[in-house]
Design a protein around this motif. Structure first.
Motif, PDB file in Angstrom:
ATOM      1  N   ALA A 146       0.868  -1.185   0.000  1.00 49.85           N
ATOM      2  CA  ALA A 146       0.000   0.000   0.000  1.00 49.85           C
ATOM      3  C   ALA A 146       0.902   1.231   0.000  1.00 49.85           C
ATOM      4  CB  ALA A 146      -0.928   0.007   1.210  1.00 49.85           C
ATOM      5  N   ALA A 147       1.853   1.258  -0.918  1.00 46.09           N
ATOM      6  CA  ALA A 147       2.850   2.325  -0.964  1.00 46.09           C
ATOM      7  C   ALA A 147       2.229   3.688  -1.276  1.00 46.09           C
ATOM      8  CB  ALA A 147       3.935   2.002  -1.990  1.00 46.09           C
ATOM      9  N   ALA A 148       1.085   3.693  -1.930  1.00 44.14           N
ATOM     10  CA  ALA A 148       0.408   4.952  -2.260  1.00 44.14           C
ATOM     11  C   ALA A 148      -0.691   5.260  -1.251  1.00 44.14           C
ATOM     12  CB  ALA A 148      -0.183   4.873  -3.661  1.00 44.14           C
ATOM     13  N   GLY A 149      -0.648   4.622  -0.091  1.00 42.86           N
ATOM     14  CA  GLY A 149      -1.678   4.806   0.925  1.00 42.86           C
ATOM     15  C   GLY A 149      -2.820   3.844   0.681  1.00 42.86           C
ATOM     16  N   LYS A 150      -3.341   3.259   1.736  1.00 43.75           N
ATOM     17  CA  LYS A 150      -4.452   2.311   1.590  1.00 43.75           C
ATOM     18  C   LYS A 150      -5.727   3.070   1.257  1.00 43.75           C
ATOM     19  CE  LYS A 150      -6.859  -1.455   3.845  1.00 43.75           C
ATOM     20  NZ  LYS A 150      -7.820  -1.209   4.874  1.00 43.75           N
ATOM     21  N   ALA A 151      -6.398   2.673   0.213  1.00 45.42           N
ATOM     22  CA  ALA A 151      -7.572   3.399  -0.281  1.00 45.42           C
ATOM     23  C   ALA A 151      -8.855   3.025   0.454  1.00 45.42           C
ATOM     24  CB  ALA A 151      -7.747   3.153  -1.781  1.00 45.42           C
ATOM     25  N   GLN A 152      -8.922   1.830   1.000  1.00 40.55           N
ATOM     26  CA  GLN A 152     -10.143   1.390   1.671  1.00 40.55           C
ATOM     27  C   GLN A 152     -10.103   1.719   3.161  1.00 40.55           C
ATOM     28  OE1 GLN A 152      -8.103  -0.965   0.140  1.00 40.55           O
ATOM     29  NE2 GLN A 152      -9.090  -0.807  -1.857  1.00 40.55           N
ATOM     30  N   ALA A 153     -11.295   1.832   3.723  1.00 41.14           N
ATOM     31  CA  ALA A 153     -11.407   2.056   5.173  1.00 41.14           C
ATOM     32  C   ALA A 153     -11.061   0.768   5.919  1.00 41.14           C
ATOM     33  CB  ALA A 153     -12.823   2.507   5.519  1.00 41.14           C
ATOM     34  N   LYS A 154     -10.726   0.928   7.164  1.00 39.87           N
ATOM     35  CA  LYS A 154     -10.404  -0.192   8.048  1.00 39.87           C
ATOM     36  C   LYS A 154     -11.655  -1.029   8.317  1.00 39.87           C
ATOM     37  CE  LYS A 154      -9.049  -0.827  12.878  1.00 39.87           C
ATOM     38  NZ  LYS A 154      -7.682  -1.151  13.187  1.00 39.87           N
ATOM     39  N   LYS A 155     -11.492  -2.331   8.327  1.00 42.96           N
ATOM     40  CA  LYS A 155     -12.588  -3.236   8.652  1.00 42.96           C
ATOM     41  C   LYS A 155     -12.905  -3.123  10.148  1.00 42.96           C
ATOM     42  CE  LYS A 155     -12.795  -8.048   7.674  1.00 42.96           C
ATOM     43  NZ  LYS A 155     -12.263  -9.332   7.810  1.00 42.96           N
ATOM     44  N   ASP A 156     -14.183  -3.108  10.504  1.00 43.94           N
ATOM     45  CA  ASP A 156     -14.592  -2.978  11.900  1.00 43.94           C
ATOM     46  C   ASP A 156     -14.988  -4.346  12.447  1.00 43.94           C
ATOM     47  OD1 ASP A 156     -15.689  -2.342  14.386  1.00 43.94           O
ATOM     48  OD2 ASP A 156     -16.459  -0.424  13.662  1.00 43.94           O
ATOM     49  N   ILE A 157     -14.006  -5.064  12.961  1.00 45.68           N
ATOM     50  CA  ILE A 157     -14.236  -6.420  13.456  1.00 45.68           C
ATOM     51  C   ILE A 157     -15.168  -6.425  14.667  1.00 45.68           C
ATOM     52  CG2 ILE A 157     -12.199  -6.498  14.924  1.00 45.68           C
ATOM     53  CD1 ILE A 157     -11.822  -9.406  14.103  1.00 45.68           C
ATOM     54  N   GLY A 158     -15.140  -5.351  15.459  1.00 41.25           N
ATOM     55  CA  GLY A 158     -16.023  -5.275  16.619  1.00 41.25           C
ATOM     56  C   GLY A 158     -17.487  -5.236  16.210  1.00 41.25           C
ATOM     57  N   LEU A 159     -17.821  -4.394  15.229  1.00 43.84           N
ATOM     58  CA  LEU A 159     -19.204  -4.351  14.751  1.00 43.84           C
ATOM     59  C   LEU A 159     -19.622  -5.695  14.173  1.00 43.84           C
ATOM     60  CD1 LEU A 159     -19.778  -0.910  12.983  1.00 43.84           C
ATOM     61  CD2 LEU A 159     -20.919  -1.818  15.004  1.00 43.84           C
ATOM     62  N   MET A 160     -18.710  -6.337  13.462  1.00 42.73           N
ATOM     63  CA  MET A 160     -19.022  -7.653  12.894  1.00 42.73           C
ATOM     64  C   MET A 160     -19.341  -8.646  14.010  1.00 42.73           C
ATOM     65  SD  MET A 160     -16.125  -7.705   9.919  1.00 42.73           S
ATOM     66  CE  MET A 160     -16.374  -9.407   9.500  1.00 42.73           C
ATOM     67  N   ALA A 161     -18.575  -8.624  15.080  1.00 48.30           N
ATOM     68  CA  ALA A 161     -18.802  -9.550  16.197  1.00 48.30           C
ATOM     69  C   ALA A 161     -20.129  -9.245  16.903  1.00 48.30           C
ATOM     70  CB  ALA A 161     -17.644  -9.480  17.184  1.00 48.30           C
ATOM     71  N   MET A 162     -20.487  -7.954  16.991  1.00 47.07           N
ATOM     72  CA  MET A 162     -21.752  -7.590  17.644  1.00 47.07           C
ATOM     73  C   MET A 162     -22.959  -8.164  16.913  1.00 47.07           C
ATOM     74  SD  MET A 162     -21.378  -3.639  18.779  1.00 47.07           S
ATOM     75  CE  MET A 162     -19.733  -3.007  18.920  1.00 47.07           C
ATOM     76  N   THR A 163     -22.852  -8.381  15.604  1.00 43.18           N
ATOM     77  CA  THR A 163     -24.003  -8.871  14.842  1.00 43.18           C
ATOM     78  C   THR A 163     -24.428 -10.271  15.272  1.00 43.18           C
ATOM     79  OG1 THR A 163     -22.682  -9.780  13.012  1.00 43.18           O
ATOM     80  CG2 THR A 163     -23.399  -7.472  12.820  1.00 43.18           C
ATOM     81  N   TYR A 164     -23.566 -11.017  15.940  1.00 40.79           N
ATOM     82  CA  TYR A 164     -23.961 -12.327  16.448  1.00 40.79           C
ATOM     83  C   TYR A 164     -25.001 -12.193  17.554  1.00 40.79           C
ATOM     84  CZ  TYR A 164     -20.337 -14.711  13.802  1.00 40.79           C
ATOM     85  OH  TYR A 164     -19.570 -15.217  12.791  1.00 40.79           O
ATOM     86  N   GLY A 165     -24.969 -11.081  18.289  1.00 45.47           N
ATOM     87  CA  GLY A 165     -25.958 -10.837  19.323  1.00 45.47           C
ATOM     88  C   GLY A 165     -25.649 -11.442  20.672  1.00 45.47           C
TER      89      GLY A 165
END
Length: 187
Positions: free
Chosen positions: A38-57
């Motif tokens: 990612a020498a030109a800077g990472k273009a995508q936003a960071k993945k939110d693993i915490g929100l993903m885990a919350m979806t399990y309930g």
């Protein structure tokens, strides 16, 4: 592992890069950060693993940064350990790949939280059974700009020298995303 419902405690040390490969970009790398592949800077936003885990309930989820709030860190770790089910605690972990003197690691953790790039929270599903909101946001309002935080680290600052227009664009997008993230968690 968290989908099994078993009583396991997971601690994720999030360095925001693949540390075992010498600082390679990962899904956890923030937008605009320079890293291997990612020498030109990472273009995508960071993945939110915490929100993903919350979806399990049924998963206890916390995001901590020792340098920002040691009391919240201790509280989250205690709650995760006491929770009868899967728990995941995501800890901001400074890394040499960030490009600053690690003596300032805890200070940088606080700056990440103050900018909204790293939101402190605790999500406890047990609160639902007593009619309470399971999500507690422990971060205060944004105090500094994302750019002010990021310019302390070479992984962001270096792009201002090689691709200043891209860096400016990423700073603006990262600021908007931090504000959105703060508003979303507050909601």
């Amino acid at each position: 592992v968290i989908s099994t419902g078993r009583n396991v405690n997971i601690l994720v040390l999030d360095t925001e890069v693949y540390s075992n490969t010498g600082g390679q970009a990962s899904k956890s790398t923030p937008k605009g950060a320079v890293a291997k592949f990612a020498a030109a800077g990472k273009a995508q936003a960071k993945k939110d693993i915490g929100l993903m885990a919350m979806t399990y309930g049924n998963v206890y989820v916390a995001r901590i940064a020792l340098g920002a709030n040691d009391g919240q860190t201790l509280k989250a770790l205690r709650e995760a350990e006491a929770y009868d089910g899967p728990s995941i605690v995501i800890a901001y972990s400074h890394c040499i790949a960030h490009g600053y003197d690690l003596v300032n690691g805890l200070k940088q953790q606080k700056a990440a939280v103050d900018s909204g790039q790293w939101v402190l929270y605790r999500y406890n599903p047990e609160k639902l059974s007593v009619g309470e909101n399971p999500l507690v946001v422990d971060s205060g309002p944004l105090k500094i700009s994302v750019k002010e935080y990021e310019m302390q680290e070479n992984r962001f600052k270096s792009l201002t020298l090689t691709k200043p227009e891209e860096a400016r664009k990423y700073f603006e997008q990262a600021q908007a995303e931090a504000q959105f993230r703060w508003n979303y968690y507050q909601y």
